[in-house]
Design a protein around this motif. Sequence first.
Motif, short mmCIF file in Angstrom:
data_model
loop_
_atom_site.label_atom_id
_atom_site.label_comp_id
_atom_site.label_asym_id
_atom_site.label_seq_id
_atom_site.Cartn_x
_atom_site.Cartn_y
_atom_site.Cartn_z
N PRO A 192 -0.79 1.45 9.75
CA PRO A 192 -1.12 1.21 8.34
C PRO A 192 -2.15 0.10 8.11
N THR A 193 -2.12 -0.95 8.91
CA THR A 193 -3.11 -2.02 8.71
C THR A 193 -4.53 -1.53 8.92
N TRP A 225 3.68 3.49 -9.69
CA TRP A 225 4.59 4.17 -10.63
C TRP A 225 5.47 5.25 -9.98
N ALA A 226 5.19 5.59 -8.74
CA ALA A 226 6.01 6.62 -8.08
C ALA A 226 6.10 6.31 -6.59
N SER A 227 6.57 5.10 -6.29
CA SER A 227 6.55 4.65 -4.89
C SER A 227 7.47 5.47 -4.00
N PHE A 270 4.15 0.99 6.40
CA PHE A 270 3.20 0.99 5.29
C PHE A 270 3.84 0.42 4.03
N GLN A 271 5.10 0.80 3.78
CA GLN A 271 5.80 0.30 2.59
C GLN A 271 6.02 -1.21 2.66
N ALA A 272 6.27 -1.71 3.88
CA ALA A 272 6.46 -3.15 4.05
C ALA A 272 5.15 -3.91 3.87
N LEU A 273 4.05 -3.20 4.08
CA LEU A 273 2.74 -3.85 4.03
C LEU A 273 2.17 -3.95 2.62
N VAL A 274 2.37 -2.91 1.83
CA VAL A 274 1.73 -2.87 0.51
C VAL A 274 2.71 -3.22 -0.60
N SER A 275 2.17 -3.80 -1.66
CA SER A 275 2.91 -4.17 -2.86
C SER A 275 1.87 -4.30 -3.97
N PRO A 276 2.28 -4.36 -5.24
CA PRO A 276 1.29 -4.53 -6.31
C PRO A 276 0.34 -5.72 -6.10
#
Length: 201
Positions: A42-43, A139-141, A160-166
């Motif tokens: 993901p990075t 809005w639809a994670s 990927f989920q651990a990497l990205v946030s708003p």
Amino acid sequence: MTGTSAAGDRITTPRNLINVGVFTAVYFVALFATGMLGAIHPTMIFIGGLLGSLINAMVCMLYVAKTRALGAYTLLGLIIGLLMVATGHAWVTPILSTVLGALADIITRSGGYVRTSTNCLGFAVFSMWGIGPMLPILWASDEYFAKTASSMGQDYADKFQALVSPPVIGGWLVLSLLVAYACALLGMKVLHRHFERAGVA
């Protein structure tokens, strides 16, 4: 850049439509090739995005120099956005890429297609469309990461989920803008040094 502005040229001339087709193809190939790095980890999505910006800055600086018509970025954005949807990305992508393409057109036109600052800013603004495929995370994670897991595997989706946030997405948007501008400055130097001397631009 030498020569006078062709700000009155129409994007619908045969020569310009050929330019749209050729440069869109080159842009998408570079985008796809660098985007494939994201399959590694993901990075690498972000690293691939920065590398793609470097390559496509040169593509777009030549595109603007060869076309010099309002609508060049708009058509590029529309086609690229539709291609992204066709390859499985978010529906919002072509909307964002087309709107930012129109803004880029206005910016580059304001400098007569020859001013370095406006050409670079136009590319930087256009490049922000790259955030489009990630926007559904806001809005639809759950649906987004479930789809990622089905195509890339659960381990990849979890990383990927651990990497990205708003906040990360917002920071990436700002970084993309700054890096794209810097890459476009380099692209303008390459344009002046090589393509203009060769009579290509």
